[in-house]
Design an enzyme around this catalytic site. Structure first.
Site, PDB file in Angstrom:
ATOM      1  CG  ASP A 189      -1.752   1.218   1.381  1.00  0.00           C
ATOM      2  OD1 ASP A 189      -1.706   2.081   0.480  1.00  0.00           O
ATOM      3  OD2 ASP A 189      -2.458   1.324   2.400  1.00  0.00           O
ATOM      4  CB  ALA A 210      -2.630   5.782 -10.345  1.00  0.00           C
ATOM      5  CB  THR A 224      -7.149   5.466 -12.828  1.00  0.00           C
ATOM      6  OG1 THR A 224      -7.700   4.163 -12.596  1.00  0.00           O
ATOM      7  CG2 THR A 224      -5.628   5.405 -12.681  1.00  0.00           C
ATOM      8  CE1 TYR A 249      -5.884   9.782 -12.362  1.00  0.00           C
ATOM      9  CE2 TYR A 249      -6.281  10.977 -14.408  1.00  0.00           C
ATOM     10  CZ  TYR A 249      -5.634   9.979 -13.701  1.00  0.00           C
ATOM     11  OH  TYR A 249      -4.712   9.186 -14.348  1.00  0.00           O
ATOM     12  CE  LYS A 308      -1.205   9.993 -11.882  1.00  0.00           C
ATOM     13  NZ  LYS A 308      -0.522   8.738 -11.420  1.00  0.00           N
ATOM     14  CD1 TRP A 316      -7.040   9.737 -23.557  1.00  0.00           C
ATOM     15  CD2 TRP A 316      -7.877   9.281 -25.570  1.00  0.00           C
ATOM     16  NE1 TRP A 316      -7.761  10.832 -23.958  1.00  0.00           N
ATOM     17  CE2 TRP A 316      -8.296  10.580 -25.200  1.00  0.00           C
ATOM     18  CE3 TRP A 316      -8.276   8.778 -26.800  1.00  0.00           C
ATOM     19  CZ2 TRP A 316      -9.099  11.378 -26.006  1.00  0.00           C
ATOM     20  CZ3 TRP A 316      -9.068   9.581 -27.615  1.00  0.00           C
ATOM     21  CH2 TRP A 316      -9.481  10.863 -27.220  1.00  0.00           C
TER      22      TRP A 316
END
Length: 284
Positions: free
Chosen positions: A38, A62, A64, A127, A131, A152
């Site tokens: 973790d 991540a 996402t 998001y 990041k 993508w």
């Protein structure tokens, strides 16, 4: 032999790295999913790093879920911001090179030309914001690191646009697909190969890089190509972003400029349509 830790091993990219690693016998990979490591737990990271003499850490872990992140800000922050910070601190302590995977969502999409690594970031959702903060913390802790932004992603693993389109086409006779968001579909196996090549070659051109397949598409064009390659008969209608409401905003244009990574690491990047065709032919 270089020893490489891959976090987030059960995600799309993690599984693609595991698949591609079979072709690189000179590298020793350790793959750990979130149940085994973790990244929001600094003590757990230190324990794992202490037990093994890693040369590299590839962070694929991540949060996402772009829309869910708008409601689950704290969880997204823990995984996408604090997680990379914890890994960077461990990499500094144990002298490990960090390769962190980031996203095109660090940009707002208000342009009409491919984004270079040096251009201004301006996320328009939770998001992308979390990041970007993760990127900044890595850069504040480490002198030497690789950050690779991508876009993508699809593969044979987990949920992704390609799988979703083929599933929906088996359930419906007609689909409406957004046709005013521009980006580049990226085969996660191509990205995995590039990452491993960078590590194998020992190239120390550290910094921030962009990687996606070559070319430009909209989600509509992407779907059109999926159905054409697979000979799937379905009616698809191009629609605007406004007609397809989502909780989180998406960049209208998030094509990434790959010039820097191609030159720095002598990479050959396939066009998105060719890579998609190869992927779907193998699948079928």
């Amino acid at each position: 032999m270089k020893k490489i830790l891959v976090t987030g091993a059960n995600g799309q990219l993690g599984q693609c790295l595991k698949k591609q690693s079979n072709d690189f016998k000179s590298l020793d990979f350790v793959f750990l999913g979130s149940s085994q490591l973790d990244i929001t737990n600094g003590d757990q990271i230190n324990s794992v790093f202490k037990e093994s003499d890693f040369d590299f850490c590839i962070n694929c872990a991540a949060y996402t879920a772009v829309d869910n992140a708008e409601d689950e800000k704290q969880t997204a922050h823990k995984v996408n911001t604090l997680g990379p910070k914890n890994l960077a601190e461990a990499c500094k302590k144990f002298d490990v090179h960090l390769m962190h995977i980031s996203t095109d969502f660090v940009f707002d999409g208000n342009t009409d030309k491919p984004y270079k690594e040096t251009e201004t970031t301006n996320p328009i959702g939770v998001y992308g914001d979390t990041k970007l903060e993760g990127e900044k913390l890595i850069a504040s802790i480490l002198d030497n690191f690789y950050i690779i932004r991508t876009s993508w992603l699809y593969s044979e693993y987990n949920n992704n646009f390609v799988k979703t389109m083929l599933r929906l086409a088996s359930e419906r006779e007609e689909l409406s697909i957004v046709n005013d968001q521009f980006g580049t579909p990226t085969n996660a196996n191509d990205l995995a190969k590039a990452i491993i090549k960078i590590i194998e070659n020992g190239n120390t051109n550290f910094g921030v890089y962009h990687y996606s397949n070559l070319g430009v598409a909209t989600w509509f064009k992407f779907a059109e190509a999926i159905f054409k390659i697979t000979n799937t008969k379905i009616k698809i209608n191009p629609v605007s972003t406004e007609a397809f409401k989502t909780k989180a905003k998406r960049p209208k244009y998030s094509v990434l400029d790959k010039t820097k990574i191609i030159k720095a690491f002598d990479l050959e990047i396939p066009n998105w349509e060719l890579s998609l065709e190869e992927h779907l032919k193998i699948k079928n």
